[in-house]
Design a protein around this motif. Structure first.
Motif, PDB file in Angstrom:
ATOM      1  N   GLY A 161      -8.151  -4.353   7.988  1.00 30.43           N
ATOM      2  CA  GLY A 161      -7.080  -4.848   7.125  1.00 30.43           C
ATOM      3  C   GLY A 161      -7.669  -5.316   5.803  1.00 30.43           C
ATOM      4  O   GLY A 161      -8.709  -5.973   5.778  1.00 30.43           O
ATOM      5  N   HIS A 162      -7.039  -4.921   4.689  1.00 31.20           N
ATOM      6  CA  HIS A 162      -7.608  -5.279   3.391  1.00 31.20           C
ATOM      7  C   HIS A 162      -6.537  -5.459   2.325  1.00 31.20           C
ATOM      8  O   HIS A 162      -6.858  -5.727   1.172  1.00 31.20           O
ATOM      9  CB  HIS A 162      -8.595  -4.195   2.953  1.00 31.20           C
ATOM     10  N   GLU A 163      -5.262  -5.291   2.692  1.00 32.54           N
ATOM     11  CA  GLU A 163      -4.181  -5.359   1.694  1.00 32.54           C
ATOM     12  C   GLU A 163      -3.291  -6.533   2.074  1.00 32.54           C
ATOM     13  O   GLU A 163      -2.476  -6.418   2.985  1.00 32.54           O
ATOM     14  CB  GLU A 163      -3.405  -4.026   1.767  1.00 32.54           C
ATOM     15  N   VAL A 183      -0.411  -2.191   6.301  1.00 24.27           N
ATOM     16  CA  VAL A 183      -1.178  -1.276   7.147  1.00 24.27           C
ATOM     17  C   VAL A 183      -1.472  -0.048   6.290  1.00 24.27           C
ATOM     18  O   VAL A 183      -0.585   0.739   5.985  1.00 24.27           O
ATOM     19  CB  VAL A 183      -0.375  -0.899   8.406  1.00 24.27           C
ATOM     20  N   CYS A 184      -2.739   0.070   5.859  1.00 25.51           N
ATOM     21  CA  CYS A 184      -3.120   1.083   4.866  1.00 25.51           C
ATOM     22  C   CYS A 184      -3.882   2.219   5.534  1.00 25.51           C
ATOM     23  O   CYS A 184      -4.611   2.018   6.500  1.00 25.51           O
ATOM     24  CB  CYS A 184      -3.977   0.413   3.796  1.00 25.51           C
ATOM     25  N   HIS A 185      -3.742   3.403   4.971  1.00 25.48           N
ATOM     26  CA  HIS A 185      -4.414   4.581   5.536  1.00 25.48           C
ATOM     27  C   HIS A 185      -5.934   4.428   5.542  1.00 25.48           C
ATOM     28  O   HIS A 185      -6.608   4.972   6.408  1.00 25.48           O
ATOM     29  CB  HIS A 185      -4.007   5.825   4.747  1.00 25.48           C
ATOM     30  N   SER A 186      -6.469   3.666   4.598  1.00 21.59           N
ATOM     31  CA  SER A 186      -7.924   3.504   4.547  1.00 21.59           C
ATOM     32  C   SER A 186      -8.455   2.814   5.808  1.00 21.59           C
ATOM     33  O   SER A 186      -9.541   3.143   6.281  1.00 21.59           O
ATOM     34  CB  SER A 186      -8.332   2.686   3.322  1.00 21.59           C
ATOM     35  N   ASP A 187      -7.706   1.872   6.350  1.00 18.45           N
ATOM     36  CA  ASP A 187      -8.113   1.231   7.613  1.00 18.45           C
ATOM     37  C   ASP A 187      -8.300   2.300   8.689  1.00 18.45           C
ATOM     38  O   ASP A 187      -9.259   2.277   9.447  1.00 18.45           O
ATOM     39  CB  ASP A 187      -7.044   0.238   8.101  1.00 18.45           C
ATOM     40  N   GLY A 213      -2.061  -5.529  -3.249  1.00 18.95           N
ATOM     41  CA  GLY A 213      -3.480  -5.662  -2.928  1.00 18.95           C
ATOM     42  C   GLY A 213      -4.232  -4.366  -2.789  1.00 18.95           C
ATOM     43  O   GLY A 213      -5.461  -4.334  -2.910  1.00 18.95           O
ATOM     44  N   CYS A 214      -3.537  -3.260  -2.487  1.00 17.35           N
ATOM     45  CA  CYS A 214      -4.228  -1.975  -2.407  1.00 17.35           C
ATOM     46  C   CYS A 214      -3.350  -0.825  -2.870  1.00 17.35           C
ATOM     47  O   CYS A 214      -3.603  -0.214  -3.898  1.00 17.35           O
ATOM     48  CB  CYS A 214      -4.776  -1.724  -1.003  1.00 17.35           C
ATOM     49  N   GLY A 215      -2.307  -0.497  -2.095  1.00 21.78           N
ATOM     50  CA  GLY A 215      -1.533   0.722  -2.358  1.00 21.78           C
ATOM     51  C   GLY A 215      -0.947   0.786  -3.758  1.00 21.78           C
ATOM     52  O   GLY A 215      -1.071   1.808  -4.448  1.00 21.78           O
TER      53      GLY A 215
HETATM   54 ZN   LIG Z   1      -5.860   0.341   1.221  1.00 19.11          ZN
END
Ligand SMILES: [Zn+2]
Ligand SMILES: [Zn+2]
Length: 361
Positions: free
Chosen positions: A59-61, A38-42, A162-164
């Protein structure tokens, strides 16, 4: 399949079980989602600070297991473990062939307007969020949106790559190209900031100063490699950094995405220093910095997804984790089900967690 849909912004997610994906195209990969961070960008998109086409599955990570591959795919096969990345690349444009794939225009990596879209619900198209749409039981993505990783790393830890993790480590290794021994300040000790801190440690930084509004983050920041902690709620953080360092830092990293902290990142540089902006600054925001500082060769630059080359970077990061040199276990503050996703975003807004990870059965 079950998925978390965003109908409009600002808005919460609605978890439904009737999202469908299309058949796998020649250059596509169908992935069984194992875990999604759960990423801040979402949240930026859910709050309408950034725009995307609705309805969408955010969701992307994420990380998962390949279920099916298209007829032209040779990079992965069913059963392989992969991490998804929103930095899907075409592989042939000038940015891709010169190693700056994060800047790729992604031509040919998405379904065309006339074609059936990858996701549907009740016969209507669902827009694919950042080419991934990870808050779903399965992800149908372009083959160049996945990196193959070893099966030795658990999927709930791999998802963070995947992201962070890639954003934080990449900002240090690839965007800033940090020199060993240098002094670093990291503004924001959240999910991305902690990864900038551990990236700076891996890159051999001499002094790593974490800056955060919440004094409670100090201990966590130190455990990731920070040598000093500046409590931004206790007064001007630039003045506090100057007190610690004399003339400022060689590298600063802004990992929040706000105007004042971005301006502070530049203000805390010593002559010749470089500020790297990792946070997503809300649309329409301008940054003001004193022009005279360019006389001192100070620089400010953006970093998108850590300027990654993710098919190279992610397997290496997985190895660093397995060697005990990269902290991932400590980044996961909660494991939740997809049904609990909205409460994870509420927690995030209270600033109380490093990372919630959705685990799929
Ligand atoms: Zn992200
Ligand atoms: Zn390209």
């Amino acid at each position: 399949m079950k998925a978390a849909v965003l109908e409009s912004a600002p808005g919460d997610l609605v978890v439904v079980d009737d999202v469908e994906h299309d058949a796998v195209g020649p250059r596509e990969v169908l992935v069984q989602t194992g875990a999604a961070g759960v990423c801040h960008s979402d949240l930026h998109y859910m709050q309408g600070k950034y725009r995307t086409r609705m309805p969408t599955v955010v969701g992307h990570e994420a990380a998962g297991v390949v279920l099916e591959v298209g007829s032209d795919v040779t990079y992965v096969k069913p059963g392989d473990h992969v991490v998804t990345c929103l930095s899907v690349f075409c592989g042939t444009c000038e940015f891709c062939t010169s190693g700056r794939m994060v800047l790729c225009a992604k031509r040919g990596t998405r379904r065309g307007r006339g074609e059936p879209q990858r996701l549907k619900r009740a016969g209507a198209d669902i827009s694919q969020f950042l080419d991934v749409s990870a808050f779903a039981e399965r992800m149908l993505v372009h083959e160049n949106a996945v990196a193959k990783i070893t099966k030795d790393i658990p999927l709930d830890r791999a998802a963070l790559l995947g992201c962070g993790v890639t954003t934080g480590l990449g900002a240090v290794f690839r965007t800033a190209r940090l020199r060993p021994g240098s002094t670093v300040a990291v503004i924001g000790a959240g999910g991305v900031g902690l990864n900038v801190i551990q990236g700076a440690l891996l890159a051999g930084a001499g002094r790593i100063i974490a800056v955060d509004q919440s004094a409670a983050k100090g201990e966590l920041a130190r455990s990731f490699g920070a040598t000093d902690f500046v409590d931004a709620s206790a007064g001007d953080s630039v003045a506090q950094i100057r007190e610690l360092t004399g003339d400022g830092v060689d590298y600063s990293f802004e990992a929040i995405g706000l105007k004042p902290t971005t301006e502070q990142a530049f203000a805390m540089l010593r002559p010749g220093g470089v500020a790297t902006v990792v946070g997503m600054i809300p649309l329409g925001t301008s940054i003001e910095i004193p022009g005279v500082d360019f006389m001192y060769e100070k620089k400010i630059q953006g970093s998108l997804m850590g300027s990654n080359q993710f098919r190279t970077d992610m397997p290496r990061y997985a190895d660093l984790y397995l060697q005990g040199r990269l902290k991932l276990d400590e980044l996961v503050s909660a494991r939740i089900s997809l049904d609990e996703v909205n409460s994870a975003f509420e927690e995030m807004q209270r600033g109380s967690v490093a990372r919630s990870v959705i685990v799929f059965d």
